[in-house]
Write an enzyme that holds these catalytic residues in place. Structure first.
Site, PDB file in Angstrom:
ATOM      1  N   ARG A 122      48.795  46.538  17.757  1.00 19.48           N
ATOM      2  CA  ARG A 122      49.300  45.735  16.629  1.00 19.48           C
ATOM      3  C   ARG A 122      50.181  46.537  15.684  1.00 19.48           C
ATOM      4  O   ARG A 122      50.819  45.970  14.799  1.00 19.48           O
ATOM      5  CB  ARG A 122      48.173  45.007  15.912  1.00 19.48           C
ATOM      6  CG  ARG A 122      47.212  45.894  15.170  1.00 19.48           C
ATOM      7  CD  ARG A 122      45.973  45.107  14.810  1.00 19.48           C
ATOM      8  NE  ARG A 122      46.253  43.969  13.935  1.00 19.48           N
ATOM      9  CZ  ARG A 122      46.651  44.090  12.675  1.00 19.48           C
ATOM     10  NH1 ARG A 122      46.820  45.259  12.136  1.00 19.48           N
ATOM     11  NH2 ARG A 122      46.859  43.009  11.943  1.00 19.48           N
ATOM     12  N   GLU A 168      24.835  57.894  30.974  1.00 21.56           N
ATOM     13  CA  GLU A 168      24.545  58.809  29.855  1.00 21.56           C
ATOM     14  C   GLU A 168      25.804  59.508  29.370  1.00 21.56           C
ATOM     15  O   GLU A 168      25.800  60.131  28.304  1.00 21.56           O
ATOM     16  CB  GLU A 168      23.505  59.856  30.275  1.00 21.56           C
ATOM     17  CG  GLU A 168      22.161  59.268  30.688  1.00 21.56           C
ATOM     18  CD  GLU A 168      21.615  58.268  29.678  1.00 21.56           C
ATOM     19  OE1 GLU A 168      21.463  58.643  28.502  1.00 21.56           O
ATOM     20  OE2 GLU A 168      21.354  57.109  30.063  1.00 21.56           O
ATOM     21  N   ASP A 213      47.637  44.970   5.389  1.00 18.20           N
ATOM     22  CA  ASP A 213      46.295  45.132   5.956  1.00 18.20           C
ATOM     23  C   ASP A 213      45.464  46.146   5.199  1.00 18.20           C
ATOM     24  O   ASP A 213      45.970  47.162   4.765  1.00 18.20           O
ATOM     25  CB  ASP A 213      46.377  45.642   7.403  1.00 18.20           C
ATOM     26  CG  ASP A 213      46.845  44.600   8.367  1.00 18.20           C
ATOM     27  OD1 ASP A 213      47.030  43.451   7.937  1.00 18.20           O
ATOM     28  OD2 ASP A 213      47.034  44.940   9.537  1.00 18.20           O
ATOM     29  N   PRO A 227      30.607  58.280  21.268  1.00 12.07           N
ATOM     30  CA  PRO A 227      30.078  58.411  19.903  1.00 12.07           C
ATOM     31  C   PRO A 227      30.159  59.846  19.366  1.00 12.07           C
ATOM     32  O   PRO A 227      30.067  60.050  18.167  1.00 12.07           O
ATOM     33  CB  PRO A 227      28.614  57.973  20.014  1.00 12.07           C
ATOM     34  CG  PRO A 227      28.450  57.387  21.363  1.00 12.07           C
ATOM     35  CD  PRO A 227      29.601  57.780  22.208  1.00 12.07           C
TER      36      PRO A 227
END
Ligand code: 4HQ
Length: 265
Positions: free
Chosen positions: A165, A127, A180, A100
């Site tokens: 893809r 963690e 897309d 993150p």
């Protein structure tokens, strides 16, 4: 593969059994079986310390939660680099940590990664990883979004699917990826299929008219309107590639290129 583009994904994980998982289904599964992309899974446990193959330990400084040890991580990445039997191409492959704290995964980055021959992906647990291993072996940190998961495996799969893809030969038709959302820089227009009337709701007439030029224009307008209402931020990005006529058309509908959007207009 026979001289065609392909990407080798080298995955470093404590849960090798999670792969290929969803990547073995549908169009991805077909591409995987055809060798358009390759998954090479490396189990960090194989490089754990001592007879019990320990891969985690308590954090220096105290506190709850465990930290992935530097040694097993570095050894697994080294294995991924050298296990590339075909051409040693993983020697200078990027090493991506899904975390993150990383830079947000975007279509632009996805398209860049789709040009690579080899990509090493590290799925963390606990963690996180020892900072020294991060500095020594990780070249890029990537986040799939601002929320917290338990492990990096699902983010790794998300990244692999997004990148694979974009590799020629994965999607059925050459162009089916072009429209897309984000590839075109705009959100998609609505889609309809049979029946023409469903539970009293008809398909927009124009789609049944057979007038291909008008259908194309309608879809473009729907795409612009949807982007204006849901993601006006996308309209200001270069990928949106708006014509000056489209910019005027959007302004008449409340678009403010400075970022503000007046919904009441
Ligand atoms: N993680 N985008 C791995 C994430 C995440 C995200 C949480 C990564 C736990 C160990 N990764 N650690 N969001 O939530 O990439």
């Amino acid at each position: 593969m026979d001289g065609c583009t392909s990407v080798n994904f080298h995955i470093v994980t404590l849960f090798p059994g999670l792969f290929p998982g969803p990547l073995a289904e549908g169009v991805m599964g077909r591409a995987l079986r055809q060798g358009v992309f390759v998954l090479c899974v490396h189990n960090m446990r194989d490089h754990g310390a001592g007879p019990h193959h320990v891969v985690d330990d308590a954090a220096f400084g105290g506190g709850p939660g465990m930290v992935l040890k530097a040694g097993p991580l570095a050894a697994s990445v080294a294995e991924a680099r050298h296990a590339d039997g075909d051409d040693g191409g993983a020697a200078d492959a990027p090493v991506l940590l899904l975390d993150p704290q990383g830079a947000r995964l975007t279509q632009g980055l996805v398209d860049e990664l789709a040009q690579k021959q080899d990509i090493i992906l590290v799925a963390g647990r606990y963690e996180g990883i020892d900072e020294r291993a991060r500095e020594r072996v990780i070249t890029h940190e990537i986040s799939i979004g601002d929320y917290v998961l338990t492990g990096g495996e699902l983010p790794v799969m998300v990244l692999i699917e997004a990148v694979a893809r974009r590799v020629p030969g994965v999607l059925g038709s050459k162009d089916s990826g072009k429209a897309d959302s984000f590839a075109s820089g705009l959100l998609q227009h609505p889609h309809y299929t049979r029946p023409a009337v469903w539970e009293g709701e008809a398909v927009p007439d124009i789609l049944l008219s057979g007038d291909h030029a008008r259908v194309t224009q309608w879809r473009r307008e729907q795409s612009l309107l949807r982007t204006l209402r849901r993601r006006p931020d996308l309209l200001s990005q270069p990928q949106a590639a708006l014509s000056s006529a489209e910019r005027e058309w959007l302004k008449e509908r409340g678009w403010r290129p400075d970022g503000a959007y007046d919904r009441n207009e």
